[in-house]
Write a protein that holds these residues in place. Structure first.
Motif: not given
Length: 359
Positions: A331-348
């Protein structure tokens, strides 16, 4: 909002128009090096010269600056080129010596900003002066610490105050020496709308070839100026050689920068408002989706509790990260952005499951 008592930064006879550029070597090494670099910068039209007199270094044994010996060199720069001069201070003695030698601008470095005792010492030494002071962000991404340093200096009576964004230390491997984390200076501007913000692309990049890219991004975000390391011969610099440019290179960089208006004009306003409304709707959808996801995470937590299963399932986590990053890349989303996003979701998710486990 943070209330700072500020006035416009000005220098005698110099109107600081955006972007104002402060340029010079990381370190003052010799009188000849300082003067030659300054004269080349002046010839390219730059008006404010910087040089590190005292250099806080990570480890002993590295070049830590020439000290007070170099301040008369800056006096010569003022006399022979007409440039204003600035340097970094880290304690009260630095402040006294710099002011005694007619330095025009002072800045507080990132390591010093991280120490409230050191900042207060500098603030106390500045009382009774009206010298412009620039405060770098602390090495760690702590906005409150940065604001606290600005408040301490302001409470000492310094009204000509600005912030310097130089990026933040990180263990992550990125293309930057110090990760910009643009959201932090953006939040600083939101909370302190009157504070000018200057970007230090040299320390963010760590590489001379990235300085234009970072400078342009800073200008696109509405920053007021640049603090750039420029040396007559960067490859021979005694400190931070890889992130310095020649005066001629710096002129090429600043000439390429596109300046956009920091304020929105009337003409495109309706279109921009419509686009923002679309973002608001999408953000609401994202929040509602996250709310539903957390409900499911809590249901999983209850199942794990009832069946005596540990919260963290490493294999499942790896599965999620790899799958989401692969889909996101399509979808054109960067690896760095996705890593931060799903790390935050997983942490919550883990936090919520942990609460259920321990009810």
């Amino acid at each position: 909002m943070v209330n700072l008592d500020l006035e416009k930064i000005s220098l005698p006879g110099l109107d600081l128009e955006r972007p104002w550029v402060i340029a010079g070597p990381c370190s003052a090494e010799t009188e000849e090096q300082v003067l030659e670099t300054a004269k080349k910068l002046a010839a390219e039209g730059f008006k404010i010269f910087r040089a590190g007199i005292w250099k806080p270094r990570t480890r002993p044994g590295a070049f830590e600056g020439v000290g007070t010996l170099g301040l008369p060199w800056l006096q010569r720069v003022k006399k022979e080129t007409g440039m204003f001069v600035g340097t970094e201070v880290a304690n009260a003695n630095h402040v006294f010596e710099a002011i005694k030698h007619g330095i025009d601008i002072l800045w507080v470095g990132a390591r010093t900003t991280a120490n409230p005792f050191a900042v207060q010492e500098i603030a106390d030494a500045l009382k009774g002066t009206n010298i412009p002071v620039l405060v770098k962000n602390p090495v760690n991404p702590d906005l409150e610490l940065w604001i606290g340093a600005l408040e301490r200096i302001n409470q000492a009576g310094i009204k000509k105050l600005a912030a310097i964004h130089r990026g933040f230390s990180t263990y992550d491997k990125t293309k930057y020496r110090n990760h910009p984390q643009w959201q932090i200076p953006i939040e600083l501007k939101r909370r302190c709308p009157e504070i000018p913000i200057i970007c230090d692309p040299s320390h963010i990049s760590g590489k001379s070839e990235l300085i234009y890219e970072i400078s342009q991004e800073a200008m696109d975000l509405g920053f007021d100026g640049l603090l750039v390391e420029a040396h007559r011969c960067p490859e021979k610099a005694w400190s931070d050689a890889s992130q310095q440019v020649t005066p001629e290179n710096l002129k090429e960089i600043t000439d390429k920068i596109v300046l956009r208006e920091p304020k929105i004009g009337e003409k495109p306003r309706v279109t921009l408002d419509e686009l923002r409304q679309q973002i608001d709707k999408l953000d609401t959808t994202v929040l509602e989706t996250l709310k539903e996801r957390m409900k499911i995470s809590e249901a999983i937590g209850k199942y794990k509790k009832d069946n005596n299963i540990t919260i963290l399932q490493t294999r499942r986590y790896d599965e999620i990260m790899n799958n989401r990053k692969a889909k996101g890349a399509e979808m054109g989303l960067s690896d760095e952005f996705l890593t931060k996003l799903f790390e935050s979701i997983h942490e919550e998710s883990v936090t919520r499951q942990n609460k259920i486990m321990n009810q």
